[in-house]
Write a protein that holds these residues in place. Structure first.
Motif, PDB file in Angstrom:
ATOM      1  N   ALA A   1     -10.429  -5.334  -5.522  1.00  0.00           N
ATOM      2  CA  ALA A   1     -10.760  -3.982  -5.057  1.00  0.00           C
ATOM      3  C   ALA A   1     -10.347  -3.881  -3.598  1.00  0.00           C
ATOM      4  O   ALA A   1     -10.682  -4.742  -2.789  1.00  0.00           O
ATOM      5  CB  ALA A   1     -12.248  -3.714  -5.216  1.00  0.00           C
TER       6      ALA A   1
ATOM      7  N   ILE B   1     -10.319   5.901  -0.369  1.00  0.00           N
ATOM      8  CA  ILE B   1     -10.326   5.542  -1.789  1.00  0.00           C
ATOM      9  C   ILE B   1     -10.475   4.029  -1.940  1.00  0.00           C
ATOM     10  O   ILE B   1     -10.268   3.272  -0.991  1.00  0.00           O
ATOM     11  CB  ILE B   1      -9.046   6.005  -2.517  1.00  0.00           C
ATOM     12  CG1 ILE B   1      -7.803   5.347  -1.923  1.00  0.00           C
ATOM     13  CG2 ILE B   1      -8.922   7.507  -2.506  1.00  0.00           C
ATOM     14  CD1 ILE B   1      -6.556   5.552  -2.753  1.00  0.00           C
ATOM     15  N   VAL B   2     -10.847   3.621  -3.131  1.00  0.00           N
ATOM     16  CA  VAL B   2     -10.875   2.208  -3.507  1.00  0.00           C
ATOM     17  C   VAL B   2      -9.879   2.049  -4.653  1.00  0.00           C
ATOM     18  O   VAL B   2     -10.006   2.712  -5.678  1.00  0.00           O
ATOM     19  CB  VAL B   2     -12.278   1.747  -3.941  1.00  0.00           C
ATOM     20  CG1 VAL B   2     -12.234   0.322  -4.463  1.00  0.00           C
ATOM     21  CG2 VAL B   2     -13.269   1.876  -2.798  1.00  0.00           C
ATOM     22  N   SER B   3      -8.894   1.205  -4.458  1.00  0.00           N
ATOM     23  CA  SER B   3      -7.920   0.915  -5.515  1.00  0.00           C
ATOM     24  C   SER B   3      -8.283  -0.409  -6.158  1.00  0.00           C
ATOM     25  O   SER B   3      -8.573  -1.382  -5.460  1.00  0.00           O
ATOM     26  CB  SER B   3      -6.508   0.815  -4.932  1.00  0.00           C
ATOM     27  OG  SER B   3      -6.081   2.061  -4.454  1.00  0.00           O
ATOM     28  N   VAL B   4      -8.276  -0.438  -7.478  1.00  0.00           N
ATOM     29  CA  VAL B   4      -8.508  -1.679  -8.217  1.00  0.00           C
ATOM     30  C   VAL B   4      -7.147  -2.161  -8.690  1.00  0.00           C
ATOM     31  O   VAL B   4      -6.386  -1.419  -9.307  1.00  0.00           O
ATOM     32  CB  VAL B   4      -9.470  -1.456  -9.397  1.00  0.00           C
ATOM     33  CG1 VAL B   4      -9.653  -2.738 -10.188  1.00  0.00           C
ATOM     34  CG2 VAL B   4     -10.812  -0.939  -8.889  1.00  0.00           C
ATOM     35  N   ILE B   5      -6.846  -3.410  -8.371  1.00  0.00           N
ATOM     36  CA  ILE B   5      -5.532  -3.983  -8.665  1.00  0.00           C
ATOM     37  C   ILE B   5      -5.699  -5.142  -9.635  1.00  0.00           C
ATOM     38  O   ILE B   5      -6.538  -6.015  -9.424  1.00  0.00           O
ATOM     39  CB  ILE B   5      -4.858  -4.445  -7.361  1.00  0.00           C
ATOM     40  CG1 ILE B   5      -4.645  -3.229  -6.453  1.00  0.00           C
ATOM     41  CG2 ILE B   5      -3.555  -5.152  -7.635  1.00  0.00           C
ATOM     42  CD1 ILE B   5      -4.285  -3.571  -5.047  1.00  0.00           C
TER      43      ILE B   5
ATOM     44  N   ARG C   1      -6.286   3.066 -11.621  1.00  0.00           N
ATOM     45  CA  ARG C   1      -6.621   4.397 -11.114  1.00  0.00           C
ATOM     46  C   ARG C   1      -7.467   4.279  -9.840  1.00  0.00           C
ATOM     47  O   ARG C   1      -8.452   3.554  -9.801  1.00  0.00           O
ATOM     48  CB  ARG C   1      -7.407   5.139 -12.178  1.00  0.00           C
ATOM     49  CG  ARG C   1      -7.750   6.556 -11.818  1.00  0.00           C
ATOM     50  CD  ARG C   1      -8.496   7.179 -12.938  1.00  0.00           C
ATOM     51  NE  ARG C   1      -9.781   6.492 -13.087  1.00  0.00           N
ATOM     52  CZ  ARG C   1     -10.929   7.112 -13.261  1.00  0.00           C
ATOM     53  NH1 ARG C   1     -10.962   8.403 -13.337  1.00  0.00           N
ATOM     54  NH2 ARG C   1     -12.035   6.440 -13.395  1.00  0.00           N
ATOM     55  N   PRO C   2      -7.098   5.004  -8.772  1.00  0.00           N
ATOM     56  CA  PRO C   2      -7.888   4.938  -7.531  1.00  0.00           C
ATOM     57  C   PRO C   2      -9.246   5.619  -7.702  1.00  0.00           C
ATOM     58  O   PRO C   2      -9.380   6.596  -8.440  1.00  0.00           O
ATOM     59  CB  PRO C   2      -7.027   5.675  -6.511  1.00  0.00           C
ATOM     60  CG  PRO C   2      -6.108   6.519  -7.301  1.00  0.00           C
ATOM     61  CD  PRO C   2      -5.921   5.854  -8.636  1.00  0.00           C
TER      62      PRO C   2
ATOM     63  N   VAL D   1      -1.628   5.559   3.036  1.00  0.00           N
ATOM     64  CA  VAL D   1      -2.706   4.664   3.446  1.00  0.00           C
ATOM     65  C   VAL D   1      -2.427   4.207   4.873  1.00  0.00           C
ATOM     66  O   VAL D   1      -1.354   3.681   5.166  1.00  0.00           O
ATOM     67  CB  VAL D   1      -2.805   3.442   2.499  1.00  0.00           C
ATOM     68  CG1 VAL D   1      -3.800   2.424   3.019  1.00  0.00           C
ATOM     69  CG2 VAL D   1      -3.179   3.881   1.105  1.00  0.00           C
TER      70      VAL D   1
ATOM     71  N   GLU E   1       0.836  -1.186   0.000  1.00  0.00           N
ATOM     72  CA  GLU E   1       0.000   0.000   0.000  1.00  0.00           C
ATOM     73  C   GLU E   1       0.880   1.249   0.000  1.00  0.00           C
ATOM     74  O   GLU E   1       1.976   1.235   0.559  1.00  0.00           O
ATOM     75  CB  GLU E   1      -0.910   0.011   1.226  1.00  0.00           C
ATOM     76  CG  GLU E   1      -1.945  -1.104   1.212  1.00  0.00           C
ATOM     77  CD  GLU E   1      -2.912  -0.989   0.059  1.00  0.00           C
ATOM     78  OE1 GLU E   1      -3.352   0.125  -0.273  1.00  0.00           O
ATOM     79  OE2 GLU E   1      -3.236  -2.028  -0.528  1.00  0.00           O
TER      80      GLU E   1
ATOM     81  N   GLU F   1      -9.307   1.667   1.136  1.00  0.00           N
ATOM     82  CA  GLU F   1      -8.171   2.144   1.920  1.00  0.00           C
ATOM     83  C   GLU F   1      -8.534   3.407   2.684  1.00  0.00           C
ATOM     84  O   GLU F   1      -9.097   4.337   2.107  1.00  0.00           O
ATOM     85  CB  GLU F   1      -6.992   2.438   0.996  1.00  0.00           C
ATOM     86  CG  GLU F   1      -6.612   1.252   0.149  1.00  0.00           C
ATOM     87  CD  GLU F   1      -5.766   1.607  -1.058  1.00  0.00           C
ATOM     88  OE1 GLU F   1      -5.113   0.690  -1.579  1.00  0.00           O
ATOM     89  OE2 GLU F   1      -5.765   2.784  -1.486  1.00  0.00           O
TER      90      GLU F   1
ATOM     91  N   ARG G   1      -1.539  -1.575 -10.137  1.00  0.00           N
ATOM     92  CA  ARG G   1      -2.556  -0.760  -9.481  1.00  0.00           C
ATOM     93  C   ARG G   1      -3.202   0.140 -10.527  1.00  0.00           C
ATOM     94  O   ARG G   1      -2.530   0.915 -11.194  1.00  0.00           O
ATOM     95  CB  ARG G   1      -1.913   0.063  -8.370  1.00  0.00           C
ATOM     96  CG  ARG G   1      -2.884   0.800  -7.494  1.00  0.00           C
ATOM     97  CD  ARG G   1      -2.148   1.459  -6.344  1.00  0.00           C
ATOM     98  NE  ARG G   1      -1.567   0.486  -5.451  1.00  0.00           N
ATOM     99  CZ  ARG G   1      -2.179  -0.007  -4.377  1.00  0.00           C
ATOM    100  NH1 ARG G   1      -3.400   0.383  -4.093  1.00  0.00           N
ATOM    101  NH2 ARG G   1      -1.576  -0.882  -3.616  1.00  0.00           N
TER     102      ARG G   1
END
Length: 157
Positions: free
Chosen positions: A92, A104-108, A120-121, A74, A70, A95, A118
């Motif tokens: 998803a 935010i939610v980060s899509v990995i 776009r958040p 975060v 992270e 964080e 990673r």
């Protein structure tokens, strides 16, 4: 979280060592993480779980452990969700941010090659809550939905 067996790697400047996580278990006890253990696809045979403020990805066949690290801003992971498509490609991660910033939610991308990519958040700056309580993908894995915490419990898609 407890960290054990830390290996030191030298960077280009020998006076600044870089720590590399080799083994990690547990999660922050002050946070309640919903759906905190996920199974990856059958090809990678992996188990995905939060470990401290990072995400651990353990291959169940080889017992190899990788980490999705992270960013520094975060403070902790509040929820994780995996896509429902056949290969379970996307993760998803909700964080909580330091300095009272909006969460935010980060899509990995779990299939991004030799590393975890990673994307776009995603965030919603108009909510009052400092964390998302749950996050999930739509049935076709094209949309991500998240629900914030108290006091407003905002749903974001």
């Amino acid at each position: 979280a407890a960290y054990r067996s830390i290996r030191i790697k030298q960077m280009s400047r020998p006076d600044q060592p870089k720590l590399d996580l080799l083994h990690c278990f547990g999660a922050l006890s002050t946070t309640r993480i919903r759906d905190s253990v996920l199974l990856g696809d059958t090809e990678s045979n992996s188990l995905i779980y939060p470990a401290g403020r990072h995400i651990g990805v353990r291959n169940l066949s080889t017992s190899e452990l990788d980490f999705i690290r992270e960013p520094q801003n975060v403070t902790h992971v509040t929820a994780i969700g995996i896509s429902h498509d056949k290969n379970r490609r996307f993760l998803a991660v909700a964080e909580a941010m330091e300095n009272q910033e909006s969460p935010i939610v980060s899509v990995i991308d779990l299939k991004g090659g030799s590393f975890f990519k990673r994307m776009r958040p995603l965030g919603f700056h108009e909510m009052q809550s400092l964390e998302f309580k749950t996050v999930c993908f739509s049935a076709d894995s094209r949309l991500v939905a998240a629900v914030g915490g108290a006091p407003d419990y905002v749903g974001v898609m």
